[in-house]
Design a protein around this motif. Structure first.
Motif, PDB file in Angstrom:
ATOM      1  N   SER A   1       0.813  -1.215   0.000  1.00 53.85           N
ATOM      2  CA  SER A   1       0.000   0.000   0.000  1.00 53.85           C
ATOM      3  C   SER A   1       0.846   1.265   0.000  1.00 53.85           C
ATOM      4  O   SER A   1       0.381   2.312  -0.404  1.00 53.85           O
ATOM      5  CB  SER A   1      -0.965   0.007   1.178  1.00 53.85           C
ATOM      6  OG  SER A   1      -0.259  -0.021   2.393  1.00 53.85           O
ATOM      7  N   ASN A   2       2.124   1.180   0.425  1.00 51.81           N
ATOM      8  CA  ASN A   2       2.937   2.388   0.393  1.00 51.81           C
ATOM      9  C   ASN A   2       3.196   2.842  -1.047  1.00 51.81           C
ATOM     10  O   ASN A   2       3.344   4.025  -1.305  1.00 51.81           O
ATOM     11  CB  ASN A   2       4.246   2.199   1.153  1.00 51.81           C
ATOM     12  CG  ASN A   2       5.159   1.166   0.512  1.00 51.81           C
ATOM     13  OD1 ASN A   2       4.700   0.167  -0.035  1.00 51.81           O
ATOM     14  ND2 ASN A   2       6.442   1.402   0.597  1.00 51.81           N
ATOM     15  N   ILE A   3       3.229   1.900  -1.992  1.00 51.17           N
ATOM     16  CA  ILE A   3       3.367   2.275  -3.399  1.00 51.17           C
ATOM     17  C   ILE A   3       2.128   3.051  -3.825  1.00 51.17           C
ATOM     18  O   ILE A   3       2.223   4.106  -4.447  1.00 51.17           O
ATOM     19  CB  ILE A   3       3.571   1.039  -4.293  1.00 51.17           C
ATOM     20  CG1 ILE A   3       4.942   0.426  -4.022  1.00 51.17           C
ATOM     21  CG2 ILE A   3       3.414   1.399  -5.762  1.00 51.17           C
ATOM     22  CD1 ILE A   3       5.191  -0.874  -4.761  1.00 51.17           C
ATOM     23  N   ASN A   4       0.968   2.539  -3.480  1.00 53.14           N
ATOM     24  CA  ASN A   4      -0.276   3.239  -3.818  1.00 53.14           C
ATOM     25  C   ASN A   4      -0.310   4.617  -3.180  1.00 53.14           C
ATOM     26  O   ASN A   4      -0.716   5.593  -3.810  1.00 53.14           O
ATOM     27  CB  ASN A   4      -1.490   2.425  -3.365  1.00 53.14           C
ATOM     28  CG  ASN A   4      -1.567   1.084  -4.046  1.00 53.14           C
ATOM     29  OD1 ASN A   4      -0.943   0.865  -5.072  1.00 53.14           O
ATOM     30  ND2 ASN A   4      -2.317   0.176  -3.462  1.00 53.14           N
ATOM     31  N   ALA A   5       0.116   4.703  -1.930  1.00 51.52           N
ATOM     32  CA  ALA A   5       0.120   5.985  -1.222  1.00 51.52           C
ATOM     33  C   ALA A   5       1.081   6.969  -1.878  1.00 51.52           C
ATOM     34  O   ALA A   5       0.772   8.158  -2.000  1.00 51.52           O
ATOM     35  CB  ALA A   5       0.474   5.783   0.244  1.00 51.52           C
ATOM     36  N   LEU A   6       2.234   6.492  -2.314  1.00 51.38           N
ATOM     37  CA  LEU A   6       3.201   7.366  -2.982  1.00 51.38           C
ATOM     38  C   LEU A   6       2.653   7.884  -4.310  1.00 51.38           C
ATOM     39  O   LEU A   6       2.764   9.071  -4.618  1.00 51.38           O
ATOM     40  CB  LEU A   6       4.522   6.627  -3.208  1.00 51.38           C
ATOM     41  CG  LEU A   6       5.395   6.446  -1.974  1.00 51.38           C
ATOM     42  CD1 LEU A   6       6.500   5.444  -2.248  1.00 51.38           C
ATOM     43  CD2 LEU A   6       5.959   7.778  -1.511  1.00 51.38           C
ATOM     44  N   ILE A   7       2.058   6.993  -5.087  1.00 48.68           N
ATOM     45  CA  ILE A   7       1.481   7.405  -6.376  1.00 48.68           C
ATOM     46  C   ILE A   7       0.359   8.415  -6.136  1.00 48.68           C
ATOM     47  O   ILE A   7       0.288   9.450  -6.801  1.00 48.68           O
ATOM     48  CB  ILE A   7       0.947   6.186  -7.174  1.00 48.68           C
ATOM     49  CG1 ILE A   7       2.070   5.208  -7.497  1.00 48.68           C
ATOM     50  CG2 ILE A   7       0.186   6.628  -8.412  1.00 48.68           C
ATOM     51  CD1 ILE A   7       3.026   5.620  -8.581  1.00 48.68           C
ATOM     52  N   LEU A   8      -0.504   8.134  -5.177  1.00 49.41           N
ATOM     53  CA  LEU A   8      -1.611   9.052  -4.885  1.00 49.41           C
ATOM     54  C   LEU A   8      -1.085  10.403  -4.399  1.00 49.41           C
ATOM     55  O   LEU A   8      -1.569  11.448  -4.830  1.00 49.41           O
ATOM     56  CB  LEU A   8      -2.559   8.442  -3.858  1.00 49.41           C
ATOM     57  CG  LEU A   8      -3.802   9.263  -3.533  1.00 49.41           C
ATOM     58  CD1 LEU A   8      -4.650   9.505  -4.781  1.00 49.41           C
ATOM     59  CD2 LEU A   8      -4.629   8.573  -2.455  1.00 49.41           C
ATOM     60  N   ALA A   9      -0.096  10.388  -3.530  1.00 49.88           N
ATOM     61  CA  ALA A   9       0.477  11.654  -3.035  1.00 49.88           C
ATOM     62  C   ALA A   9       1.076  12.448  -4.185  1.00 49.88           C
ATOM     63  O   ALA A   9       0.896  13.668  -4.268  1.00 49.88           O
ATOM     64  CB  ALA A   9       1.533  11.371  -1.974  1.00 49.88           C
ATOM     65  N   TRP A  10       1.788  11.758  -5.092  1.00 48.05           N
ATOM     66  CA  TRP A  10       2.386  12.436  -6.246  1.00 48.05           C
ATOM     67  C   TRP A  10       1.303  13.096  -7.109  1.00 48.05           C
ATOM     68  O   TRP A  10       1.448  14.247  -7.522  1.00 48.05           O
ATOM     69  CB  TRP A  10       3.212  11.433  -7.059  1.00 48.05           C
ATOM     70  CG  TRP A  10       3.716  11.957  -8.347  1.00 48.05           C
ATOM     71  CD1 TRP A  10       4.677  12.912  -8.541  1.00 48.05           C
ATOM     72  CD2 TRP A  10       3.274  11.576  -9.642  1.00 48.05           C
ATOM     73  NE1 TRP A  10       4.857  13.128  -9.891  1.00 48.05           N
ATOM     74  CE2 TRP A  10       4.007  12.317 -10.590  1.00 48.05           C
ATOM     75  CE3 TRP A  10       2.322  10.656 -10.108  1.00 48.05           C
ATOM     76  CZ2 TRP A  10       3.824  12.183 -11.966  1.00 48.05           C
ATOM     77  CZ3 TRP A  10       2.149  10.509 -11.467  1.00 48.05           C
ATOM     78  CH2 TRP A  10       2.892  11.269 -12.375  1.00 48.05           C
ATOM     79  N   ILE A  11       0.206  12.398  -7.332  1.00 50.19           N
ATOM     80  CA  ILE A  11      -0.891  12.963  -8.138  1.00 50.19           C
ATOM     81  C   ILE A  11      -1.511  14.150  -7.390  1.00 50.19           C
ATOM     82  O   ILE A  11      -1.766  15.203  -7.989  1.00 50.19           O
ATOM     83  CB  ILE A  11      -1.961  11.900  -8.466  1.00 50.19           C
ATOM     84  CG1 ILE A  11      -1.346  10.777  -9.307  1.00 50.19           C
ATOM     85  CG2 ILE A  11      -3.131  12.536  -9.223  1.00 50.19           C
ATOM     86  CD1 ILE A  11      -2.229   9.545  -9.445  1.00 50.19           C
ATOM     87  N   LYS A  12      -1.745  14.001  -6.090  1.00 52.75           N
ATOM     88  CA  LYS A  12      -2.314  15.094  -5.293  1.00 52.75           C
ATOM     89  C   LYS A  12      -1.420  16.320  -5.295  1.00 52.75           C
ATOM     90  O   LYS A  12      -1.898  17.455  -5.212  1.00 52.75           O
ATOM     91  CB  LYS A  12      -2.541  14.646  -3.843  1.00 52.75           C
ATOM     92  CG  LYS A  12      -3.736  13.735  -3.663  1.00 52.75           C
ATOM     93  CD  LYS A  12      -3.879  13.349  -2.195  1.00 52.75           C
ATOM     94  CE  LYS A  12      -5.111  12.518  -1.970  1.00 52.75           C
ATOM     95  NZ  LYS A  12      -5.251  12.126  -0.551  1.00 52.75           N
ATOM     96  N   GLN A  13      -0.125  16.110  -5.417  1.00 49.20           N
ATOM     97  CA  GLN A  13       0.836  17.217  -5.431  1.00 49.20           C
ATOM     98  C   GLN A  13       0.998  17.825  -6.826  1.00 49.20           C
ATOM     99  O   GLN A  13       1.854  18.654  -7.044  1.00 49.20           O
ATOM    100  CB  GLN A  13       2.194  16.729  -4.906  1.00 49.20           C
ATOM    101  CG  GLN A  13       2.148  16.346  -3.450  1.00 49.20           C
ATOM    102  CD  GLN A  13       3.425  15.657  -2.968  1.00 49.20           C
ATOM    103  OE1 GLN A  13       4.442  15.631  -3.666  1.00 49.20           O
ATOM    104  NE2 GLN A  13       3.381  15.096  -1.777  1.00 49.20           N
TER     105      GLN A  13
END
Length: 132
Positions: free
Chosen positions: A115-127
């Motif tokens: 899930s940390n991969i998903n969280a990183l991808i989501l954070a990158w998109i949110k940023q």
């Protein structure tokens, strides 16, 4: 009259069998229980290595399956292929695929996408999904 009752009973049983047969698990939705990422996620230093290791493998997203997630093509493929939704990041195509909300969770054949991969991808998109 009994033939009608038997016919209705058989129809009911057939409908029940079809309904039960249609109830099967086809996808696994991965829950992201990791804490929100607040530091800046850099595409080149954080996202590209993930994509290279987990996605841009032979027979997958290395040019044979869209999007092309090789190091030199990943950013343009994600942006031009409309895999990112900056106004609603959790509905981004790439995030939906990773989490299993749009088919089998990616990467295919892996035990589970951490899930940390998903969280990183989501954070990158949110940023803002910057090419940084």
């Amino acid at each position: 009259m009994s033939k009608i009752i038997i016919g209705i009973g058989l129809l009911f049983i057939a409908a029940l069998v079809v309904t039960i047969a249609g109830c099967s698990k086809t996808t696994t939705v991965l829950l992201d229980n990791s804490p929100a990422i607040t530091e800046t996620v850099q595409f080149s230093k954080t996202i590209v290595p993930i994509l290279t290791k987990s996605c841009a493998t032979s027979g997958c997203h290395s040019g044979s399956v869209a999007p092309n997630l090789t190091e030199t093509n990943a950013y343009n493929s994600l942006v031009s292929g409309h895999y990112l939704n900056l106004s609603d990041p959790p509905s981004s195509e790439v995030y939906l695929w990773l989490t299993g909300k749009k088919g089998a969770a990616m990467p295919l054949g892996s035990a589970n996408n951490p899930s940390n991969i998903n969280a990183l991808i989501l954070a990158w998109i949110k940023q803002g999904a910057k090419n940084n």
